[in-house]
Design a protein around this motif. Structure first.
Motif, PDB file in Angstrom:
ATOM      1  N   HIS A  41       0.812  -1.206   0.000  1.00  0.00           N
ATOM      2  CA  HIS A  41       0.000   0.000   0.000  1.00  0.00           C
ATOM      3  C   HIS A  41       0.852   1.265   0.000  1.00  0.00           C
ATOM      4  CE1 HIS A  41       0.858   1.116   4.197  1.00  0.00           C
ATOM      5  NE2 HIS A  41       0.928  -0.182   4.388  1.00  0.00           N
ATOM      6  N   ASP A  42       0.233   2.289  -0.568  1.00  0.00           N
ATOM      7  CA  ASP A  42       0.754   3.645  -0.476  1.00  0.00           C
ATOM      8  C   ASP A  42      -0.526   4.448  -0.296  1.00  0.00           C
ATOM      9  OD1 ASP A  42       1.855   6.111  -0.714  1.00  0.00           O
ATOM     10  OD2 ASP A  42       2.277   5.978  -2.861  1.00  0.00           O
ATOM     11  N   LEU A  43      -1.047   4.371   0.926  1.00  0.00           N
ATOM     12  CA  LEU A  43      -2.422   4.754   1.157  1.00  0.00           C
ATOM     13  C   LEU A  43      -2.505   5.906   2.143  1.00  0.00           C
ATOM     14  CD1 LEU A  43      -5.228   3.815   0.284  1.00  0.00           C
ATOM     15  CD2 LEU A  43      -5.220   2.186   2.175  1.00  0.00           C
ATOM     16  N   ALA A  50      -0.394  10.648  -5.329  1.00  0.00           N
ATOM     17  CA  ALA A  50      -0.747   9.284  -5.718  1.00  0.00           C
ATOM     18  C   ALA A  50      -1.063   8.404  -4.515  1.00  0.00           C
ATOM     19  CB  ALA A  50       0.399   8.669  -6.512  1.00  0.00           C
ATOM     20  N   TRP A  51      -1.969   7.446  -4.724  1.00  0.00           N
ATOM     21  CA  TRP A  51      -2.205   6.414  -3.723  1.00  0.00           C
ATOM     22  C   TRP A  51      -2.357   5.084  -4.447  1.00  0.00           C
ATOM     23  CZ3 TRP A  51      -6.452   3.185  -3.753  1.00  0.00           C
ATOM     24  CH2 TRP A  51      -7.523   3.576  -4.584  1.00  0.00           C
ATOM     25  N   SER A  52      -2.127   4.001  -3.753  1.00  0.00           N
ATOM     26  CA  SER A  52      -2.393   2.681  -4.336  1.00  0.00           C
ATOM     27  C   SER A  52      -2.536   1.667  -3.222  1.00  0.00           C
ATOM     28  CB  SER A  52      -1.266   2.255  -5.276  1.00  0.00           C
ATOM     29  OG  SER A  52      -0.096   2.025  -4.547  1.00  0.00           O
ATOM     30  N   SER A  53      -3.225   0.584  -3.514  1.00  0.00           N
ATOM     31  CA  SER A  53      -3.277  -0.511  -2.561  1.00  0.00           C
ATOM     32  C   SER A  53      -3.515  -1.814  -3.307  1.00  0.00           C
ATOM     33  CB  SER A  53      -4.346  -0.289  -1.491  1.00  0.00           C
ATOM     34  OG  SER A  53      -5.619  -0.620  -1.972  1.00  0.00           O
ATOM     35  N   THR A  54      -2.898  -2.862  -2.798  1.00  0.00           N
ATOM     36  CA  THR A  54      -3.078  -4.186  -3.382  1.00  0.00           C
ATOM     37  C   THR A  54      -3.613  -5.105  -2.297  1.00  0.00           C
ATOM     38  OG1 THR A  54      -1.219  -3.802  -4.861  1.00  0.00           O
ATOM     39  CG2 THR A  54      -1.963  -6.074  -4.620  1.00  0.00           C
ATOM     40  N   LEU A  55      -4.811  -5.634  -2.542  1.00  0.00           N
ATOM     41  CA  LEU A  55      -5.436  -6.537  -1.580  1.00  0.00           C
ATOM     42  C   LEU A  55      -5.289  -7.968  -2.078  1.00  0.00           C
ATOM     43  CD1 LEU A  55      -8.732  -4.506  -1.100  1.00  0.00           C
ATOM     44  CD2 LEU A  55      -6.774  -4.567   0.451  1.00  0.00           C
ATOM     45  N   MET A  65      -5.667  -1.505  -6.841  1.00  0.00           N
ATOM     46  CA  MET A  65      -6.344  -0.284  -7.247  1.00  0.00           C
ATOM     47  C   MET A  65      -5.420   0.894  -6.970  1.00  0.00           C
ATOM     48  SD  MET A  65      -8.831  -0.732  -4.030  1.00  0.00           S
ATOM     49  CE  MET A  65      -8.331  -2.424  -3.930  1.00  0.00           C
ATOM     50  N   SER A  66      -5.570   1.945  -7.765  1.00  0.00           N
ATOM     51  CA  SER A  66      -4.716   3.105  -7.548  1.00  0.00           C
ATOM     52  C   SER A  66      -5.405   4.363  -8.044  1.00  0.00           C
ATOM     53  CB  SER A  66      -3.382   2.930  -8.289  1.00  0.00           C
ATOM     54  OG  SER A  66      -3.593   3.041  -9.683  1.00  0.00           O
ATOM     55  N   GLY A  67      -4.844   5.494  -7.679  1.00  0.00           N
ATOM     56  CA  GLY A  67      -5.405   6.760  -8.123  1.00  0.00           C
ATOM     57  C   GLY A  67      -4.616   7.927  -7.566  1.00  0.00           C
ATOM     58  N   GLU A  68      -5.269   9.062  -7.563  1.00  0.00           N
ATOM     59  CA  GLU A  68      -4.628  10.309  -7.188  1.00  0.00           C
ATOM     60  C   GLU A  68      -5.562  11.066  -6.252  1.00  0.00           C
ATOM     61  OE1 GLU A  68      -1.379  13.061  -8.480  1.00  0.00           O
ATOM     62  OE2 GLU A  68      -1.848  11.088  -9.316  1.00  0.00           O
TER      63      GLU A  68
END
Lengths: 146, 106
Positions: A41-43, A50-55, A65-68
């Motif tokens: 994660h970069d949540l 930017a943010w992202s997370s992997t479940l 999923m990721s986004g800004e």
């Protein structure tokens, strides 16, 4: 295109709710369905960027999923973009999420989540919710794991 | 595409066929008859629907047609099933629990 809107009331202060829906250490407590764990994660939704997370689910299937983060207005709202990634890590079409936090007048908080830009079939919840348990059943078979 | 998949699996007999194929692996149509005790022509019809929806594939082994589930088909359903509404509803349930567990410090 359609919109998913969910409203919840919490008997705690708006400041606390805002912290829980924006700061990494709190997001990690609730982000994602039960039975799914955070792989990477970069949540941090408390600042633009930017943010992202992997479940990963119990069968090992990944959901990335990721986004800004677009705008942050503490303790009132935060808005960010969202896209699912496929198996080849290609990011799908982009949607947009808005969290709104406001006092309910009794010391509690009204939290409103608006997820917009959804393809129509993805917002057709009734069609889908009934399916989930059946599909879970199918998903558990070992030969379906990547 | 995904709609066809759901439509095909919406029938209890077809769902049972897919489950049996997943559990027991590839088999000829004749071995599927105990699923809901239906006639061979009915089994064929169901298999045709499942093939057209991309859920089941067929392979000829000598004289026999062997049927199996396409793993990528069911996987794509599973991925799709983690949809936005489910994601948020279940996440917000957990958010509520977290908020209530931690008193009102902050």
């Amino acid at each position: 295109m359609s919109v998913l809107r969910i409203e919840r009331s919490f008997p705690v202060s708006p400041e606390k709710v805002f912290a829980f829906v924006t700061r990494t250490e709190h997001l990690l407590k609730w982000w994602g369905p039960e039975g799914v764990s955070m792989k990477e994660h970069d949540l941090d939704l408390s600042r633009p960027g930017a943010w992202s997370s992997t479940l990963v689910n119990s069968a090992g299937a990944l959901h990335k999923m990721s986004g800004e983060v677009v705008t942050v207005d503490p303790p009132n709202s935060v808005e960010f973009t969202w896209g699912w990634h496929d198996d080849e890590d290609r990011r799908g079409y982009e949607t947009r999420v808005l969290f709104e936090v406001r006092p309910d007048g009794n010391g509690g908080t009204v939290f409103v989540l608006t997820h917009s830009g959804l393809k129509d079939e993805e917002a057709a919840a009734n069609h889908k919710l009934g399916w989930t348990s059946s599909l879970r059943k199918l998903e558990q078979f070992p030969e379906l794991q990547p | 595409m995904i709609h066809n998949t759901f439509a095909a699996l919406g029938d209890a007999t077809r769902f049972a066929i897919v489950e049996k194929l997943l559990k027991e692996g590839e088999m000829p149509a004749g071995s599927l008859q105990d699923v809901g005790s239906i006639s061979p022509p009915a089994i064929s019809r169901h298999l045709k629907v499942l093939r057209e929806a991309g859920i089941v594939e067929q392979r000829i082994d000598k004289q026999r047609r062997m049927y199996s589930v396409r793993p990528q088909a069911v996987r794509s359903i599973g991925e799709w099933a983690l949809d936005y509404r489910e994601f948020w509803q279940t996440s917000l349930d957990r958010l509520e629990t977290a908020l209530l567990q931690e008193g009102d410090e902050l």
